[in-house]
Scaffold this motif. Structure first.
Motif, PDB file in Angstrom:
ATOM      1  N   GLY A 107      27.329 -98.989   6.617  1.00  0.00           N
ATOM      2  CA  GLY A 107      28.171 -98.737   7.765  1.00  0.00           C
ATOM      3  C   GLY A 107      28.014 -99.808   8.836  1.00  0.00           C
ATOM      4  N   LYS A 108      28.494 -99.523  10.061  1.00  0.00           N
ATOM      5  CA  LYS A 108      28.424-100.468  11.150  1.00  0.00           C
ATOM      6  C   LYS A 108      27.031-100.480  11.754  1.00  0.00           C
ATOM      7  CE  LYS A 108      33.304-100.281  12.434  1.00  0.00           C
ATOM      8  NZ  LYS A 108      34.254-100.014  13.533  1.00  0.00           N
ATOM      9  N   PHE A 109      26.651-101.650  12.284  1.00  0.00           N
ATOM     10  CA  PHE A 109      25.324-101.787  12.884  1.00  0.00           C
ATOM     11  C   PHE A 109      25.193-100.906  14.115  1.00  0.00           C
ATOM     12  CE2 PHE A 109      21.454-103.665  14.119  1.00  0.00           C
ATOM     13  CZ  PHE A 109      21.526-103.934  15.483  1.00  0.00           C
ATOM     14  N   GLU A 110      26.246-100.793  14.940  1.00  0.00           N
ATOM     15  CA  GLU A 110      26.163 -99.966  16.142  1.00  0.00           C
ATOM     16  C   GLU A 110      25.907 -98.512  15.787  1.00  0.00           C
ATOM     17  OE1 GLU A 110      28.566-101.960  15.383  1.00  0.00           O
ATOM     18  OE2 GLU A 110      28.437-103.644  16.808  1.00  0.00           O
ATOM     19  N   ASP A 111      26.589 -98.001  14.747  1.00  0.00           N
ATOM     20  CA  ASP A 111      26.364 -96.603  14.340  1.00  0.00           C
ATOM     21  C   ASP A 111      24.949 -96.404  13.825  1.00  0.00           C
ATOM     22  OD1 ASP A 111      28.977 -96.111  15.008  1.00  0.00           O
ATOM     23  OD2 ASP A 111      29.733 -96.433  12.974  1.00  0.00           O
ATOM     24  N   GLU A 112      24.395 -97.381  13.088  1.00  0.00           N
ATOM     25  CA  GLU A 112      23.027 -97.254  12.584  1.00  0.00           C
ATOM     26  C   GLU A 112      22.020 -97.217  13.732  1.00  0.00           C
ATOM     27  OE1 GLU A 112      23.629 -99.581   8.315  1.00  0.00           O
ATOM     28  OE2 GLU A 112      22.340-100.401   9.860  1.00  0.00           O
ATOM     29  N   VAL A 113      22.239 -98.052  14.764  1.00  0.00           N
ATOM     30  CA  VAL A 113      21.310 -98.061  15.901  1.00  0.00           C
ATOM     31  C   VAL A 113      21.331 -96.718  16.615  1.00  0.00           C
ATOM     32  CG1 VAL A 113      20.862 -99.106  18.151  1.00  0.00           C
ATOM     33  CG2 VAL A 113      21.415-100.555  16.202  1.00  0.00           C
ATOM     34  N   LEU A 114      22.535 -96.200  16.892  1.00  0.00           N
ATOM     35  CA  LEU A 114      22.631 -94.913  17.585  1.00  0.00           C
ATOM     36  C   LEU A 114      22.022 -93.786  16.755  1.00  0.00           C
ATOM     37  CD1 LEU A 114      26.243 -95.203  19.046  1.00  0.00           C
ATOM     38  CD2 LEU A 114      24.078 -95.616  20.194  1.00  0.00           C
ATOM     39  N   THR A 115      22.262 -93.796  15.432  1.00  0.00           N
ATOM     40  CA  THR A 115      21.698 -92.757  14.564  1.00  0.00           C
ATOM     41  C   THR A 115      20.175 -92.825  14.534  1.00  0.00           C
ATOM     42  OG1 THR A 115      23.684 -92.847  13.188  1.00  0.00           O
ATOM     43  CG2 THR A 115      21.742 -91.815  12.240  1.00  0.00           C
ATOM     44  N   LEU A 168      14.873 -90.641  16.298  1.00  0.00           N
ATOM     45  CA  LEU A 168      13.571 -90.820  16.933  1.00  0.00           C
ATOM     46  C   LEU A 168      13.448 -90.047  18.247  1.00  0.00           C
ATOM     47  CD1 LEU A 168      13.068 -94.666  16.384  1.00  0.00           C
ATOM     48  CD2 LEU A 168      11.987 -92.801  15.141  1.00  0.00           C
ATOM     49  N   HIS A 169      14.529 -89.305  18.641  1.00  0.00           N
ATOM     50  CA  HIS A 169      14.529 -88.497  19.870  1.00  0.00           C
ATOM     51  C   HIS A 169      14.357 -89.364  21.111  1.00  0.00           C
ATOM     52  CE1 HIS A 169      14.444 -84.916  17.384  1.00  0.00           C
ATOM     53  NE2 HIS A 169      13.389 -85.409  16.743  1.00  0.00           N
ATOM     54  N   TYR A 170      15.049 -90.493  21.168  1.00  0.00           N
ATOM     55  CA  TYR A 170      15.013 -91.313  22.373  1.00  0.00           C
ATOM     56  C   TYR A 170      15.641 -90.509  23.510  1.00  0.00           C
ATOM     57  CZ  TYR A 170      15.674 -95.294  25.490  1.00  0.00           C
ATOM     58  OH  TYR A 170      15.646 -96.157  26.553  1.00  0.00           O
ATOM     59  N   PRO A 171      14.923 -90.357  24.651  1.00  0.00           N
ATOM     60  CA  PRO A 171      15.354 -89.382  25.677  1.00  0.00           C
ATOM     61  C   PRO A 171      16.543 -89.823  26.500  1.00  0.00           C
ATOM     62  CG  PRO A 171      13.362 -90.519  26.380  1.00  0.00           C
ATOM     63  CD  PRO A 171      13.615 -90.974  24.971  1.00  0.00           C
ATOM     64  N   PHE A 172      17.025 -91.051  26.334  1.00  0.00           N
ATOM     65  CA  PHE A 172      18.133 -91.512  27.158  1.00  0.00           C
ATOM     66  C   PHE A 172      19.278 -91.964  26.266  1.00  0.00           C
ATOM     67  CE2 PHE A 172      15.220 -91.096  30.469  1.00  0.00           C
ATOM     68  CZ  PHE A 172      14.046 -91.768  30.161  1.00  0.00           C
ATOM     69  N   SER A 173      20.479 -91.942  26.815  1.00  0.00           N
ATOM     70  CA  SER A 173      21.675 -92.242  26.021  1.00  0.00           C
ATOM     71  C   SER A 173      21.914 -93.751  25.956  1.00  0.00           C
ATOM     72  CB  SER A 173      22.904 -91.554  26.629  1.00  0.00           C
ATOM     73  OG  SER A 173      23.136 -92.036  27.934  1.00  0.00           O
ATOM     74  N   ILE A 174      22.449 -94.187  24.812  1.00  0.00           N
ATOM     75  CA  ILE A 174      22.852 -95.582  24.597  1.00  0.00           C
ATOM     76  C   ILE A 174      24.307 -95.567  24.156  1.00  0.00           C
ATOM     77  CG2 ILE A 174      22.450 -97.696  23.290  1.00  0.00           C
ATOM     78  CD1 ILE A 174      19.588 -96.823  22.885  1.00  0.00           C
ATOM     79  N   SER A 175      25.154 -96.298  24.864  1.00  0.00           N
ATOM     80  CA  SER A 175      26.577 -96.295  24.554  1.00  0.00           C
ATOM     81  C   SER A 175      26.922 -97.401  23.581  1.00  0.00           C
ATOM     82  CB  SER A 175      27.407 -96.457  25.836  1.00  0.00           C
ATOM     83  OG  SER A 175      27.153 -97.718  26.414  1.00  0.00           O
ATOM     84  N   LYS A 176      28.011 -97.186  22.828  1.00  0.00           N
ATOM     85  CA  LYS A 176      28.497 -98.223  21.905  1.00  0.00           C
ATOM     86  C   LYS A 176      28.968 -99.458  22.673  1.00  0.00           C
ATOM     87  CE  LYS A 176      29.933 -96.036  17.623  1.00  0.00           C
ATOM     88  NZ  LYS A 176      31.063 -95.801  16.709  1.00  0.00           N
ATOM     89  N   THR A 177      29.466 -99.248  23.900  1.00  0.00           N
ATOM     90  CA  THR A 177      29.954-100.381  24.688  1.00  0.00           C
ATOM     91  C   THR A 177      28.831-101.368  24.965  1.00  0.00           C
ATOM     92  OG1 THR A 177      31.542 -98.889  25.711  1.00  0.00           O
ATOM     93  CG2 THR A 177      31.157-100.997  26.798  1.00  0.00           C
ATOM     94  N   SER A 178      27.641-100.849  25.290  1.00  0.00           N
ATOM     95  CA  SER A 178      26.514-101.744  25.549  1.00  0.00           C
ATOM     96  C   SER A 178      26.092-102.496  24.301  1.00  0.00           C
ATOM     97  CB  SER A 178      25.341-100.932  26.094  1.00  0.00           C
ATOM     98  OG  SER A 178      24.905 -99.971  25.149  1.00  0.00           O
ATOM     99  N   LEU A 179      26.248-101.900  23.107  1.00  0.00           N
ATOM    100  CA  LEU A 179      25.888-102.578  21.859  1.00  0.00           C
ATOM    101  C   LEU A 179      26.877-103.678  21.502  1.00  0.00           C
ATOM    102  CD1 LEU A 179      24.759 -99.516  19.725  1.00  0.00           C
ATOM    103  CD2 LEU A 179      23.326-101.158  20.928  1.00  0.00           C
ATOM    104  N   HIS A 180      28.116-103.610  22.036  1.00  0.00           N
ATOM    105  CA  HIS A 180      29.091-104.681  21.801  1.00  0.00           C
ATOM    106  C   HIS A 180      28.866-105.867  22.740  1.00  0.00           C
ATOM    107  CE1 HIS A 180      31.607-102.832  18.770  1.00  0.00           C
ATOM    108  NE2 HIS A 180      31.561-101.689  19.443  1.00  0.00           N
ATOM    109  N   ALA A 181      28.206-105.637  23.880  1.00  0.00           N
ATOM    110  CA  ALA A 181      27.945-106.707  24.845  1.00  0.00           C
ATOM    111  C   ALA A 181      26.454-106.731  25.137  1.00  0.00           C
ATOM    112  CB  ALA A 181      28.759-106.487  26.120  1.00  0.00           C
TER     113      ALA A 181
END
Length: 602
Positions: A113-121, A126-139
Motif C-alpha cells: 500500500g501507500k507509505f503514508e497509510d503504513e506510517v499512520l497504521t 504503537l498507541h502514539y498518543p497524538f494525531s498525525i495527519s496525512k497532509t503533514s506526511l505529504h510535506a
C-alpha cells in the motif's frame, strides 16, 4: 514488564537479546507502550489531544536531532546522515528513517500500500498518543510539519531504548537463574533456568553436537540433584523445627489454668493498642496540619517579602524614570493603551498568519492532487489518441492536425494568472476552443468514414448474395456436366465393347479366311482375299483408334472444363468470403474507434 516484537538491523547485545526473547519467552508489548506514553500528560484542543512538549522550540528540535543521530549511528543506519539533512529532510530521507525504525520493531515488516497509510497504521498500533495527519506526511520538510514528525520519531526512539533496557534486565535474570547459588524458593528463576537449558540443549541437538548436548544435560541434572539434596536437608531441618514447635504448642495447651487470665490480659492489651493507635493517628494528623500551616505561612511570608522587595525596586526605578522623563501621566496611559492595542494586533496577525498558513498547506496539497489527476487524464488521452492514430500530427488519422496536450506545471504556481489566462498558460494548446474544434473535425471525419464503411459493407453483402446465387447456378451447371460426363463415359464404354466385339469377329473371320485359303490352295484367290481382309482389318483398326482417340479427347476436354468450372467456383467463393470477413472486421474496428473517440470528445 513487556517487550516489543523482534527487531532487526541493530547490532550487539540488543539484537541478540531481542532474538532470544522472540524464540524463548515471547511477550506482548502493551506494558512497554503504556510506560512510554504514560509520561505525556496533555490536554485536549477541539476534541484532539495536544502535545505538551515544546515541539517548535529550537533547543528541543536540536536535542531530538542529536538523539536521532546517536540512535541511528549506534544501530548501523546505512544511509547518509547529518544535522543539516535532518533540519529539513526530504520525503525519501523521512521514508528511509521511519522504515529503518519500523524494522527495528519488526524485521519482517512487509511493504504494502501507500507509505503514508503504513506510517499512520504503525503509529496507531504503537498507541502514539497524538494525531498525525496525512497532509503533514505529504510535506515532510515543511517548517510547520517537521517539528511534530520529529517529536513522533523521538517518541519511537524512547520506546525502542526502553525495550533494549528491558531485554538487558531479562538477560541479567537469566544469568542469575543459571547460577548455582540462586534462591531455590524463587519459582520464576527456576523456570528461566530450565528454559535457558532447554534453549541451549535444543540448539546443540539441532546442530548435531551430541557431546555438548550430553554435557549440558549432565550439568543440568547435576545442578538439579544438588538443589534437591539441599532441599532435602532444608526439609529435614524444617521438619525438626516443626516437631519442636508442636511440642511447645502442646506444652502451652497443657497450661489451661493461666489461659483465661492471659486471654483477658491479651484483650486489654489489644484494646489499649487500638486506643494508642487512634491517638497516634490523631497526633500525626494534627502534626501534619501544623506543619502544613507553618510551611504555608513561611511561603506566604517569603512571597510577600519578595513582592515587597520587587515593589521597592519598581518604586525606586519608577521614581528614577519619572525624575528623568518629561512625560505626563496622560502620556503614560496613552502609551500603555497603544502598546496593548499593538500587542492585540500582533496576536491577531499571528493567529491570522497561522490560519493562512494552514489554508496554504491545504491548497498546495489540493493543487498537487489536482495536477496529478490532470497528468493522469492527459496520459490517458494520449494513449487513446495514439490507439486511434491521432498522435502525433503525422499519424494516419490526424491529417496534419496537432491534437497533443502538454501541461505546464509552472503556470500552476503563478498567482498572477486566473480564469482564461490560467487555462492558456496551463496548456500549450487552447483546449476549450482550438483542441475541441479539431476533435469535432476528427469526429465528423470518423462519422463520414463510418458511413462509407457501412455502405461498403452493405455493397459487399449484396455482392456476397449475388456470388452465392452465381455459385448455386454454377454448382447446378457442374451437376449437369457431371451427368453428361457419366453418360458420355457410359456411351464410350458401350461403343468400345461393341468395337472390341467387332474386332474379335473380324479376327475370327480372318482366321477362317486364312484357313479356307490354305484349304483351297489357290494362291491368287487367297492372296486377293487375304489382302481384302487385311485392308478391312486395318480400316476397322483405324476406325477404332480414331473413335478411341476422339472419345479420349472429348473425355479429357470435358474433365478439364468441369475442373476449371469447379476451380473458378471455389476461388470465387473464397474471394467473396474473404472480402466479407475483411469488411466485417474493418467495420468493427472503425465502429470501436469512433465510439472511443466520441467518449473522449464527450
Amino acid at each position: 514488564g513487556g517487550s516489543l516484537p523482534q527487531r532487526g538491523g541493530g547490532a550487539g547485545r540488543a539484537s541478540e537479546a531481542s532474538s532470544r526473547r522472540q524464540s524463548m519467552n515471547p511477550r506482548s508489548s502493551s506494558m512497554g507502550l503504556r510506560k512510554s506514553s504514560a509520561g505525556l500528560r496533555s490536554g485536549t484542543v477541539n476534541g484532539r489531544r495536544s502535545d505538551p512538549r515544546p515541539t517548535t522550540d529550537r533547543g528541543f528540535i536540536n536535542a531530538s536531532i542529536r538523539a536521532l543521530i546517536n540512535y541511528l549511528m549506534d544501530h548501523e543506519y546505512g544511509q547518509a546522515l547529518s544535522p543539516k539533512i535532518l533540519t529539513r529532510p526530504t520525503q525519501r530521507d523521512f521514508s528511509n528513517i521511519v522504515t529503518f525504525l519500523f524494522r527495528q520493531i519488526d524485521a519482517n515488516l512487509p511493504r504494502s500500500g501507500k507509505f503514508e497509510d503504513e506510517v499512520l497504521t504503525m503509529y496507531k498500533a504503537l498507541h502514539y498518543p497524538f494525531s498525525i495527519s496525512k497532509t503533514s506526511l505529504h510535506a515532510v520538510g515543511s517548517p510547520h510539519t517537521w517539528p511534530h514528525l520529529l517529536a513522533s520519531i523521538s517518541w519511537m526512539i524512547e520506546l525502542l531504548e526502553y525495550d533494549e533496557k528491558v531485554a538487558d534486565a531479562e538477560d541479567e535474570e537469566l544469568r542469575k537463574a543459571e547460577n548455582d547459588d540462586a534462591d531455590l524458593n524463587d519459582e520464576a528463576l527456576g523456570e528461566k533456568a530450565f528454559f535457558a537449558y532447554l534453549g541451549k540443549a535444543y540448539t546443540a541437538f539441532l546442530a548435531g553436537e551430541d557431546e555438548i548436548y550430553t554435557q549440558l544435560e549432565e550439568d543440568f541434572v547435576a545442578r538439579i540433584h544438588g538443589r534437591n539434596d539441599t532441599a532435602a536437608e532444608t526439609l529435614e531441618t524444617l521438619q525438626g523445627d516443626i516437631e519442636r514447635l508442636r511440642g511447645e504448642i502442646e506444652a502451652v495447651r497443657n497450661r489451661t489454668d493461666v489461659l483465661p487470665e492471659l486471654r483477658a490480659r491479651r484483650a486489654d492489651l489489644e484494646s489499649d493498642k487500638a486506643k494508642f493507635g487512634d491517638l497516634i493517628d490523631q497526633l500525626e494528623t494534627h502534626k501534619a496540619g501544623l506543619e502544613h500551616k507553618a510551611a504555608t505561612r513561611a511561603a506566604d511570608i517569603a512571597a510577600r517579602e519578595a513582592d515587597m522587595e520587587a515593589m521597592r525596586g519598581d518604586i525606586a526605578r519608577l521614581k528614577q524614570i519619572i525624575a528623568q522623563q518629561e512625560l505626563s501621566p496622560e502620556d503614560v496611559k496613552r502609551m500603555r493603551a497603544e502598546r496593548e492595542r499593538l500587542q492585540e494586533g500582533m496576536e491577531a496577525a499571528a493567529a491570522q498568519r497561522a490560519r493562512e498558513t494552514q489554508r496554504l498547506i491545504a491548497a498546495e496539497t489540493a493543487l498537487n492532487k489536482t495536477l496529478e489527476d490532470l497528468d493522469a487524464n492527459v496520459a490517458d488521452y494520449r494513449a487513446k489518441a495514439a490507439d486511434l492514430r491521432l498522435l502525433p500530427a503525422s499519424a494516419r488519422n490526424a491529417n496534419g492536425r496537432d491534437l497533443d496536450i502538454a501541461v505546464n506545471r509552472g503556470a500552476a504556481t503563478d498567482a498572477e494568472l486566473a480564469g482564461a489566462e490560467f487555462d492558456r498558460a496551463l496548456f500549450a494548446t487552447d483546449v476549450h476552443t482550438t483542441l475541441r474544434s479539431l476533435l469535432n473535425d476528427v469526429k465528423d471525419d470518423f462519422a463520414h468514414r463510418r458511413q462509407a464503411a457501412r455502405q461498403a459493407l452493405l455493397n459487399a453483402m449484396d455482392e456476397d448474395e449475388k456470388g452465392q446465387e452465381s455459385l448455386s447456378e454454377m454448382l447446378d451447371a457442374a451437376s449437369l456436366l457431371e451427368g453428361r460426363v457419366q453418360r458420355a463415359e457410359e456411351t464410350y464404354r458401350r461403343e468400345k465393347e461393341s468395337l472390341e466385339k467387332t474386332l474379335a469377329a473380324l479376327v475370327r473371320d480372318t482366321e477362317e479366311a486364312e484357313q479356307q485359303a490354305h484349304a483351297l490352295r489357290d494362291p491368287g484367290d487367297v492372296e486377293e482375299r487375304y489382302g481384302v481382309a487385311n485392308r478391312r482389318v486395318a480400316a476397322l483398326k483405324r476406325e477404332l483408334e480414331a473413335d478411341v482417340a476422339h472419345f479420349a479427347i472429348e473425355r479429357s476436354t470435358l474433365h478439364r472444363r468441369i475442373f476449371d468450372c469447379l476451380t473458378n467456383i471455389a476461388d470465387s467463393k473464397e474471394r467473396t468470403e474473404k472480402l466479407v470477413a475483411e469488411l466485417h472486421e474493418f467495420y468493427r474496428h472503425k465502429q470501436a474507434r469512433l465510439c472511443d473517440g466520441m467518449e473522449i470528445q464527450g
